[in-house]
Design a protein around this motif. Structure first.
Motif, PDB file in Angstrom:
ATOM      1  N   ASN A  96       3.354  -6.917   0.375  1.00  0.00           N
ATOM      2  CA  ASN A  96       1.952  -6.992  -0.048  1.00  0.00           C
ATOM      3  C   ASN A  96       1.105  -6.613   1.163  1.00  0.00           C
ATOM      4  O   ASN A  96       1.258  -7.207   2.237  1.00  0.00           O
ATOM      5  N   THR A  97       0.221  -5.641   0.962  1.00  0.00           N
ATOM      6  CA  THR A  97      -0.629  -5.150   2.042  1.00  0.00           C
ATOM      7  C   THR A  97      -2.084  -5.353   1.665  1.00  0.00           C
ATOM      8  O   THR A  97      -2.488  -5.039   0.539  1.00  0.00           O
ATOM      9  N   TYR A  98      -2.855  -5.860   2.609  1.00  0.00           N
ATOM     10  CA  TYR A  98      -4.285  -6.094   2.423  1.00  0.00           C
ATOM     11  C   TYR A  98      -5.022  -5.314   3.499  1.00  0.00           C
ATOM     12  O   TYR A  98      -4.775  -5.520   4.685  1.00  0.00           O
ATOM     13  N   ILE A  99      -5.918  -4.410   3.082  1.00  0.00           N
ATOM     14  CA  ILE A  99      -6.678  -3.594   4.020  1.00  0.00           C
ATOM     15  C   ILE A  99      -8.167  -3.815   3.749  1.00  0.00           C
ATOM     16  O   ILE A  99      -8.618  -3.730   2.604  1.00  0.00           O
ATOM     17  N   VAL A 100      -8.895  -4.074   4.819  1.00  0.00           N
ATOM     18  CA  VAL A 100     -10.334  -4.322   4.705  1.00  0.00           C
ATOM     19  C   VAL A 100     -11.056  -3.022   4.344  1.00  0.00           C
ATOM     20  O   VAL A 100     -10.843  -1.985   4.978  1.00  0.00           O
ATOM     21  N   ASN A 101     -11.887  -3.110   3.288  1.00  0.00           N
ATOM     22  CA  ASN A 101     -12.696  -1.974   2.833  1.00  0.00           C
ATOM     23  C   ASN A 101     -11.880  -0.687   2.706  1.00  0.00           C
ATOM     24  O   ASN A 101     -12.273   0.379   3.171  1.00  0.00           O
ATOM     25  N   PHE A 102     -10.740  -0.795   2.056  1.00  0.00           N
ATOM     26  CA  PHE A 102      -9.801   0.314   1.884  1.00  0.00           C
ATOM     27  C   PHE A 102     -10.461   1.519   1.225  1.00  0.00           C
ATOM     28  O   PHE A 102     -11.095   1.409   0.183  1.00  0.00           O
ATOM     29  N   ASN A 103     -10.301   2.677   1.864  1.00  0.00           N
ATOM     30  CA  ASN A 103     -10.769   3.947   1.317  1.00  0.00           C
ATOM     31  C   ASN A 103      -9.534   4.833   1.139  1.00  0.00           C
ATOM     32  O   ASN A 103      -8.997   5.343   2.133  1.00  0.00           O
ATOM     33  N   PRO A 104      -9.056   5.023  -0.103  1.00  0.00           N
ATOM     34  CA  PRO A 104      -7.810   5.761  -0.323  1.00  0.00           C
ATOM     35  C   PRO A 104      -7.779   7.143   0.320  1.00  0.00           C
ATOM     36  O   PRO A 104      -6.740   7.573   0.822  1.00  0.00           O
ATOM     37  N   GLU A 105      -8.900   7.826   0.335  1.00  0.00           N
ATOM     38  CA  GLU A 105      -8.946   9.190   0.873  1.00  0.00           C
ATOM     39  C   GLU A 105      -8.612   9.226   2.361  1.00  0.00           C
ATOM     40  O   GLU A 105      -7.916  10.127   2.833  1.00  0.00           O
ATOM     41  N   PHE A 106      -9.087   8.251   3.115  1.00  0.00           N
ATOM     42  CA  PHE A 106      -8.889   8.239   4.562  1.00  0.00           C
ATOM     43  C   PHE A 106      -7.777   7.291   5.005  1.00  0.00           C
ATOM     44  O   PHE A 106      -7.005   7.613   5.908  1.00  0.00           O
ATOM     45  N   ASP A 107      -7.714   6.119   4.388  1.00  0.00           N
ATOM     46  CA  ASP A 107      -6.812   5.072   4.858  1.00  0.00           C
ATOM     47  C   ASP A 107      -5.375   5.226   4.353  1.00  0.00           C
ATOM     48  O   ASP A 107      -4.435   4.885   5.061  1.00  0.00           O
ATOM     49  N   LEU A 108      -5.198   5.732   3.144  1.00  0.00           N
ATOM     50  CA  LEU A 108      -3.853   5.830   2.577  1.00  0.00           C
ATOM     51  C   LEU A 108      -2.947   6.768   3.390  1.00  0.00           C
ATOM     52  O   LEU A 108      -1.796   6.403   3.666  1.00  0.00           O
ATOM     53  N   PRO A 109      -3.413   7.941   3.806  1.00  0.00           N
ATOM     54  CA  PRO A 109      -2.538   8.782   4.642  1.00  0.00           C
ATOM     55  C   PRO A 109      -2.129   8.108   5.960  1.00  0.00           C
ATOM     56  O   PRO A 109      -0.989   8.247   6.404  1.00  0.00           O
ATOM     57  N   ILE A 110      -3.046   7.382   6.570  1.00  0.00           N
ATOM     58  CA  ILE A 110      -2.730   6.655   7.808  1.00  0.00           C
ATOM     59  C   ILE A 110      -1.656   5.614   7.528  1.00  0.00           C
ATOM     60  O   ILE A 110      -0.641   5.536   8.236  1.00  0.00           O
ATOM     61  N   PHE A 111      -1.873   4.811   6.489  1.00  0.00           N
ATOM     62  CA  PHE A 111      -0.922   3.759   6.148  1.00  0.00           C
ATOM     63  C   PHE A 111       0.450   4.337   5.840  1.00  0.00           C
ATOM     64  O   PHE A 111       1.470   3.860   6.338  1.00  0.00           O
ATOM     65  N   ARG A 112       0.500   5.375   5.003  1.00  0.00           N
ATOM     66  CA  ARG A 112       1.790   5.957   4.603  1.00  0.00           C
ATOM     67  C   ARG A 112       2.541   6.556   5.786  1.00  0.00           C
ATOM     68  O   ARG A 112       3.765   6.423   5.890  1.00  0.00           O
ATOM     69  N   LYS A 113       1.836   7.236   6.684  1.00  0.00           N
ATOM     70  CA  LYS A 113       2.481   7.837   7.853  1.00  0.00           C
ATOM     71  C   LYS A 113       3.175   6.763   8.697  1.00  0.00           C
ATOM     72  O   LYS A 113       4.339   6.924   9.092  1.00  0.00           O
ATOM     73  N   ILE A 114       2.481   5.666   8.925  1.00  0.00           N
ATOM     74  CA  ILE A 114       3.042   4.599   9.762  1.00  0.00           C
ATOM     75  C   ILE A 114       4.136   3.851   9.014  1.00  0.00           C
ATOM     76  O   ILE A 114       5.192   3.554   9.571  1.00  0.00           O
ATOM     77  N   ARG A 115       3.911   3.569   7.739  1.00  0.00           N
ATOM     78  CA  ARG A 115       4.942   2.897   6.932  1.00  0.00           C
ATOM     79  C   ARG A 115       6.223   3.716   6.939  1.00  0.00           C
ATOM     80  O   ARG A 115       7.316   3.169   7.130  1.00  0.00           O
ATOM     81  N   ASN A 116       6.116   5.028   6.755  1.00  0.00           N
ATOM     82  CA  ASN A 116       7.307   5.887   6.740  1.00  0.00           C
ATOM     83  C   ASN A 116       8.032   5.874   8.083  1.00  0.00           C
ATOM     84  O   ASN A 116       9.259   5.966   8.125  1.00  0.00           O
ATOM     85  N   LYS A 117       7.287   5.751   9.172  1.00  0.00           N
ATOM     86  CA  LYS A 117       7.908   5.676  10.497  1.00  0.00           C
ATOM     87  C   LYS A 117       8.826   4.453  10.585  1.00  0.00           C
ATOM     88  O   LYS A 117       9.897   4.514  11.177  1.00  0.00           O
ATOM     89  N   PHE A 118       8.423   3.351   9.981  1.00  0.00           N
ATOM     90  CA  PHE A 118       9.198   2.116  10.062  1.00  0.00           C
ATOM     91  C   PHE A 118      10.206   1.971   8.918  1.00  0.00           C
ATOM     92  O   PHE A 118      11.275   1.421   9.119  1.00  0.00           O
ATOM     93  N   LEU A 119       9.857   2.445   7.720  1.00  0.00           N
ATOM     94  CA  LEU A 119      10.709   2.236   6.550  1.00  0.00           C
ATOM     95  C   LEU A 119      11.498   3.472   6.127  1.00  0.00           C
ATOM     96  O   LEU A 119      12.382   3.376   5.280  1.00  0.00           O
ATOM     97  N   GLY A 120      11.183   4.621   6.660  1.00  0.00           N
ATOM     98  CA  GLY A 120      11.840   5.856   6.231  1.00  0.00           C
ATOM     99  C   GLY A 120      11.070   6.483   5.077  1.00  0.00           C
ATOM    100  O   GLY A 120       9.947   6.094   4.769  1.00  0.00           O
ATOM    101  N   ASN A 121      11.706   7.450   4.427  1.00  0.00           N
ATOM    102  CA  ASN A 121      11.031   8.225   3.395  1.00  0.00           C
ATOM    103  C   ASN A 121      11.581   7.994   1.993  1.00  0.00           C
ATOM    104  O   ASN A 121      11.217   8.729   1.065  1.00  0.00           O
TER     105      ASN A 121
END
Length: 123
Positions: A68-93
């Motif tokens: 479960n992830t909670y992001i303050v004032n989440f903006n999918p256009e800007f924040d989702l690519p950042i989150f996914r890039k870092i998540r993939n670094k730790f969890l893989g693809n």
């Protein structure tokens, strides 16, 4: 029989709780936060803190079944690519855990931009 182990207990919560049932253990990791001046830095730090808690419980990101992830004032256009890039670094693809991402107005501290909690299962 169910056996519980409390990892790094603090005032009012534990960083993680391991619930052992037979040969399986379920690990419940409290919401982890990170440090940094922006969402990218805090997300990296948050995943590092999650990894630390998993290692404290003899687990890895491969054992995580729910996040479960909670992001303050989440903006999918800007924040989702950042989150996914870092998540993939730790969890893989591939083989991602079940996941929820929620935009919130504020977390437990006005400086926190992201908080992630996780559940892992280890045999």
């Amino acid at each position: 029989m169910i056996d519980k182990h409390y990892i790094e207990p603090n005032e009012g919560f534990s960083q993680a709780v391991i619930v052992q049932t037979g040969s399986f253990k379920t690990i419940y990791i409290s919401g982890q936060i990170g440090i940094g001046a922006n969402l990218e830095l805090q997300t990296i730090s948050t995943f590092e803190n999650l990894e630390k808690q998993l290692l404290n419980c003899n687990a890895t990101f491969k054992d995580v079944v729910k996040m479960n992830t909670y992001i303050v004032n989440f903006n999918p256009e800007f924040d989702l690519p950042i989150f996914r890039k870092i998540r993939n670094k730790f969890l893989g693809n591939a083989d991602f855990p079940a996941s929820t991402l929620v935009s919130v107005a504020i977390l437990g501290n006005k400086n926190w931009l992201i908080e992630i909690e996780a559940i892992a299962i280890v045999e």
